[in-house]
Design a protein around this motif. Structure first.
Motif, PDB file in Angstrom:
ATOM      1  N   PHE A 149       0.840  -1.198   0.000  1.00 52.66           N
ATOM      2  CA  PHE A 149       0.000   0.000   0.000  1.00 52.66           C
ATOM      3  C   PHE A 149       0.873   1.245   0.000  1.00 52.66           C
ATOM      4  O   PHE A 149       1.852   1.352   0.758  1.00 52.66           O
ATOM      5  CB  PHE A 149      -0.908   0.021   1.226  1.00 52.66           C
ATOM      6  CG  PHE A 149      -2.108  -0.874   1.115  1.00 52.66           C
ATOM      7  CD1 PHE A 149      -3.076  -0.648   0.156  1.00 52.66           C
ATOM      8  CD2 PHE A 149      -2.273  -1.943   1.975  1.00 52.66           C
ATOM      9  CE1 PHE A 149      -4.194  -1.454   0.050  1.00 52.66           C
ATOM     10  CE2 PHE A 149      -3.382  -2.759   1.884  1.00 52.66           C
ATOM     11  CZ  PHE A 149      -4.346  -2.519   0.919  1.00 52.66           C
ATOM     12  N   GLY A 150       0.510   2.194  -0.864  1.00 52.44           N
ATOM     13  CA  GLY A 150       1.145   3.496  -0.860  1.00 52.44           C
ATOM     14  C   GLY A 150       0.361   4.451   0.022  1.00 52.44           C
ATOM     15  O   GLY A 150      -0.473   4.054   0.832  1.00 52.44           O
ATOM     16  N   PRO A 151       0.589   5.758  -0.129  1.00 54.87           N
ATOM     17  CA  PRO A 151      -0.123   6.746   0.692  1.00 54.87           C
ATOM     18  C   PRO A 151      -1.610   6.798   0.326  1.00 54.87           C
ATOM     19  O   PRO A 151      -2.011   6.497  -0.795  1.00 54.87           O
ATOM     20  CB  PRO A 151       0.580   8.065   0.347  1.00 54.87           C
ATOM     21  CG  PRO A 151       1.190   7.828  -1.006  1.00 54.87           C
ATOM     22  CD  PRO A 151       1.559   6.382  -1.047  1.00 54.87           C
ATOM     23  N   THR A 152      -2.411   7.190   1.302  1.00 53.03           N
ATOM     24  CA  THR A 152      -3.852   7.359   1.114  1.00 53.03           C
ATOM     25  C   THR A 152      -4.170   8.838   0.991  1.00 53.03           C
ATOM     26  O   THR A 152      -3.841   9.631   1.886  1.00 53.03           O
ATOM     27  CB  THR A 152      -4.641   6.759   2.293  1.00 53.03           C
ATOM     28  OG1 THR A 152      -4.362   5.363   2.395  1.00 53.03           O
ATOM     29  CG2 THR A 152      -6.138   6.961   2.097  1.00 53.03           C
ATOM     30  N   SER A 153      -4.798   9.209  -0.102  1.00 55.10           N
ATOM     31  CA  SER A 153      -5.248  10.589  -0.289  1.00 55.10           C
ATOM     32  C   SER A 153      -6.770  10.619  -0.256  1.00 55.10           C
ATOM     33  O   SER A 153      -7.436   9.596  -0.440  1.00 55.10           O
ATOM     34  CB  SER A 153      -4.739  11.152  -1.619  1.00 55.10           C
ATOM     35  OG  SER A 153      -5.191  10.371  -2.709  1.00 55.10           O
ATOM     36  N   VAL A 154      -7.330  11.782  -0.003  1.00 55.50           N
ATOM     37  CA  VAL A 154      -8.781  11.950   0.136  1.00 55.50           C
ATOM     38  C   VAL A 154      -9.235  13.056  -0.799  1.00 55.50           C
ATOM     39  O   VAL A 154      -8.616  14.124  -0.855  1.00 55.50           O
ATOM     40  CB  VAL A 154      -9.164  12.281   1.600  1.00 55.50           C
ATOM     41  CG1 VAL A 154     -10.668  12.496   1.723  1.00 55.50           C
ATOM     42  CG2 VAL A 154      -8.699  11.166   2.540  1.00 55.50           C
ATOM     43  N   ARG A 155     -10.316  12.811  -1.533  1.00 55.05           N
ATOM     44  CA  ARG A 155     -10.880  13.792  -2.454  1.00 55.05           C
ATOM     45  C   ARG A 155     -12.378  13.949  -2.179  1.00 55.05           C
ATOM     46  O   ARG A 155     -13.064  12.973  -1.886  1.00 55.05           O
ATOM     47  CB  ARG A 155     -10.690  13.343  -3.907  1.00 55.05           C
ATOM     48  CG  ARG A 155      -9.226  13.195  -4.331  1.00 55.05           C
ATOM     49  CD  ARG A 155      -8.549  14.554  -4.468  1.00 55.05           C
ATOM     50  NE  ARG A 155      -7.183  14.406  -4.961  1.00 55.05           N
ATOM     51  CZ  ARG A 155      -6.125  14.243  -4.179  1.00 55.05           C
ATOM     52  NH1 ARG A 155      -6.291  14.208  -2.864  1.00 55.05           N
ATOM     53  NH2 ARG A 155      -4.915  14.112  -4.692  1.00 55.05           N
ATOM     54  N   GLY A 156     -12.865  15.186  -2.310  1.00 52.59           N
ATOM     55  CA  GLY A 156     -14.302  15.441  -2.213  1.00 52.59           C
ATOM     56  C   GLY A 156     -14.764  15.975  -0.880  1.00 52.59           C
ATOM     57  O   GLY A 156     -15.954  16.251  -0.707  1.00 52.59           O
ATOM     58  N   THR A 157     -13.874  16.130   0.100  1.00 52.20           N
ATOM     59  CA  THR A 157     -14.302  16.642   1.398  1.00 52.20           C
ATOM     60  C   THR A 157     -14.581  18.134   1.329  1.00 52.20           C
ATOM     61  O   THR A 157     -13.908  18.875   0.604  1.00 52.20           O
ATOM     62  CB  THR A 157     -13.234  16.373   2.472  1.00 52.20           C
ATOM     63  OG1 THR A 157     -11.983  16.896   2.036  1.00 52.20           O
ATOM     64  CG2 THR A 157     -13.097  14.898   2.751  1.00 52.20           C
ATOM     65  N   ASP A 158     -15.543  18.570   2.083  1.00 54.23           N
ATOM     66  CA  ASP A 158     -15.880  19.985   2.191  1.00 54.23           C
ATOM     67  C   ASP A 158     -15.757  20.412   3.647  1.00 54.23           C
ATOM     68  O   ASP A 158     -14.860  21.161   4.024  1.00 54.23           O
ATOM     69  CB  ASP A 158     -17.284  20.221   1.656  1.00 54.23           C
ATOM     70  CG  ASP A 158     -17.699  21.680   1.708  1.00 54.23           C
ATOM     71  OD1 ASP A 158     -16.815  22.530   1.938  1.00 54.23           O
ATOM     72  OD2 ASP A 158     -18.892  21.969   1.546  1.00 54.23           O
TER      73      ASP A 158
END
Length: 632
Positions: free
Chosen positions: A234-243
């Protein structure tokens, strides 16, 4: 004679409820169309048609599948929107019926679909058809083919931590001489890719798959080649779509272990973690298109947030217990890390004009997820309530705070510290002022397939609450256990549901335990047909008082009549006892009845009617209950 009359009433009631369930999705009553919505007028080009499907060599089960696959057969009760739409449905039926034949291992079948006496495949899209057009479908299934030669290249070896995945063609279902169903071939492809992913190869795929039918020998030969791709961590975890949500907290809570070997189970667990937060309308966990040069696979959590504030409520109605109302206001994301604040209010047993006889409660609760570990939540609640069944009245204020921890996918543990002050009156047992300090704890193992409407699996919940009652200087322990199991018989249209409950209080005399903490049975949550908390040991005046132990059991046969309606006969049994352990020499109260279910996206709406078979006091001749969700 009274018992016989109640049994006769129960049988007649079940028959009446069953007859009342409509056979179609829509239901009309007194000119009103319920559940199914308003009828829409047919389009101007709509035409009616008749349809029949024949398969002389098919058995009953195959014939049923063929009919279910055909759009023309399934929709023949309604007009087609136009001649072109009818032709399109007829043409699509070729592939639908062929898929059914392949799924049964029949690769030499013949299909004929005639519309107005001509093959549907030969008719142009603008063919004019009239009302009453006849559609005739004839299917010759042909023989069942069996697997011949099976060859798999790059089959993964054993996986030590999960031996449930198949390791050989035979375990995949590709056994020479067995029926060569297409569903088995497709499932084997998924299993092969799944084995490689379980071994840390996220980009494994089926590079080649061919299935060749030998019509002379009625055999199907299968060739597969798996391209496993690189092993990855597993590589890094990124997050998209948060407000409003903190993306760093979302990544922390997902708990995808960076640097460890890729495992799809970790992604499934992360998906479940995101659902538990209750702040997202949609969640997708996306793997990077390729493994990076350093051997890692980056992961992206894509989310769509929900509105932060929500209000809701519910209504329950019982002919014995009266009207019940519940309402709440909730903020699902106070400070950007899914902190949940709830304000709750309820009132029940509303069957008169005297509020002193109602049950009501007010409460405020807060939950902070992800303290200490991503799987540990901090929960706190303050509350005030009045309980006023026929046997006592309690007025209570209390507060509790504690931790809830998910040990695994199905096992949850919780422990709280609680302080509760209560005033009890209108009873000969458990009367007066009380102050209890306790440690309520519980273990829950939920192996059901659906928490709102289980059809398979089981659930076990065990509770223990050591306490100190300071007014009377008592030390004791309250324990309860509940087991429920669900089994689909044949299909999900018939589910047998069983539940058993038992409880005990040790270490304190009966008259020095507050009545609201003693055990009562009876009512919609335990023994239907009896007054709420109206079954248990009695005092010298014949009034029901709480016991220090109880046992109840319930059995339901849940028949799913169609997509929207179900019918449920049931029996409940149980009692509460003065001693610390159940005394089975005393008679058990038995209630029987039947109900209907209307299934919605939120769960089934429940209407149950029950009659008591034992005379234990002031039980009614019958009782009905309305609520949301199955009874257990």
């Amino acid at each position: 004679m009274r018992l016989w009359g109640r049994l006769s009433f129960a049988v007649a009631l079940g028959a009446a409820l069953l007859a009342a369930v409509p056979s179609a999705a829509a239901f009309e009553f007194l000119g009103l169309r319920l559940f199914g919505g308003e009828r829409e007028p047919p389009p101007p080009d709509a035409i009616t048609y008749t349809a029949e499907l024949s398969a002389p060599e098919a058995d009953r089960a195959l014939l049923r599948k063929l009919r279910g696959a055909s759009q023309v057969i399934t929709n023949q009760d309604e007009p087609a929107s136009s001649p072109a739409a009818l032709l399109a449905s007829a043409r699509s039926d070729y592939q639908r019926i062929l898929a059914v034949l392949y799924s049964e291992g029949r690769y030499g079948g013949e299909i004929s679909i005639l519309v107005a006496g001509r093959q549907a495949a030969d008719l142009p899209a603008d063919t004019q058809l009239s009302d009453g057009t006849a559609v005739s479908i004839t299917v010759n299934p042909g023989p069942v083919y069996v697997f011949g030669d099976v060859s798999i290249t790059n089959r993964a070896g054993p996986i030590l931590h999960d031996m449930t995945l198949p390791a050989t063609p035979e375990e995949l279902g590709l056994r020479s001489g067995e029926p060569a169903r297409s569903t088995v071939v497709l499932a084997s492809e998924d299993a092969l890719v799944g084995r490689w992913r379980e071994k840390g190869h996220p980009k494994a795929r089926i590079a080649e798959s061919t299935a060749t039918a030998n019509h002379a020998d009625d055999e199907l030969s299968v060739r597969m080649r798996v391209a496993p791709g690189r092993e990855a961590n597993f590589g890094p975890t990124s997050v998209r779509g948060t407000d409003r949500m903190d993306p760093e907290f979302v990544a922390y809570y997902a708990d995808i272990p960076e640097g460890e070997r890729f495992d799809p189970d970790d992604l499934e667990r992360a998906q479940d973690q995101m659902r538990r937060l209750e702040v997202f309308q949609a969640v997708r966990i996306v793997e990077a298109d390729r493994v990076q040069d350093n051997g890692t696979l980056p992961i992206t959590v894509r989310v769509v947030e929900r509105k932060t504030r929500v209000i809701g409520g519910g209504v329950e109605i019982s002919s014995v217990d009266g009207l019940g109302l519940q309402g709440y206001w909730r903020h699902r994301n106070l400070f950007g890390r899914a902190e949940r604040l709830s304000l709750e209010a309820s009132a029940s047993d509303i069957n008169g004009d005297n509020p002193d006889t109602y049950n009501y409660s007010l409460g405020a609760a807060i939950l902070k997820p992800g303290v200490f570990t991503p799987y540990t939540d901090l929960a706190a609640r303050v509350y005030a309530e009045q309980l006023s069944p026929e046997t006592y009245r309690s007025r209570t204020v209390g507060a509790r705070v504690g931790l809830q921890h998910r040990i695994g996918k199905r096992l949850t543990a919780e422990v709280f510290g609680q302080v509760e002050a209560s005033t009890i009156d209108r009873t000969s047992v458990g009367d007066g002022e009380f102050l209890m300090v306790s440690l309520p704890s519980a273990l829950t193992y939920d192996a059901t397939d659906n928490p709102l409407d289980a059809t398979r699996g089981y659930k076990v919940r065990v509770k223990a609450e050591p306490f100190v009652e300071t007014v009377n200087s008592n030390v004791g322990l309250i324990t309860e256990a509940e087991v429920s199991t669900y089994r689909a018989l044949g299909s999900d249209r018939l589910v047998l549901a069983l539940r058993g409950q038992v409880g005990s209080i040790v270490g304190a005399p009966q008259d020095e335990i507050p009545a609201n903490r003693l055990f009562f049975t009876g009512g919609g949550g335990s023994i239907r047909g009896y007054v709420y908390q109206g079954v248990g040991p009695t005092d010298r005046n014949g009034d029901v008082v709480g016991g220090r132990s109880f046992v109840t059991g319930s059995a339901e046969a849940r028949f799913r009549i169609n997509e929207q309606f179900g019918f449920v006969p049931f029996v409940d049994v149980g009692n509460a006892f003065a001693d610390e352990l159940p005394d089975f020499s005393e008679p058990l109260a038995v209630g029987v009845g039947a109900g209907i279910r209307y299934y919605t996206g939120l769960g089934p709406i429940r209407l149950d009617v029950a009659v008591p078979l034992n005379e234990v006091g002031n039980e009614p001749d019958f009782a009905f209950y309305i609520g949301l969700g199955q009874s257990f």
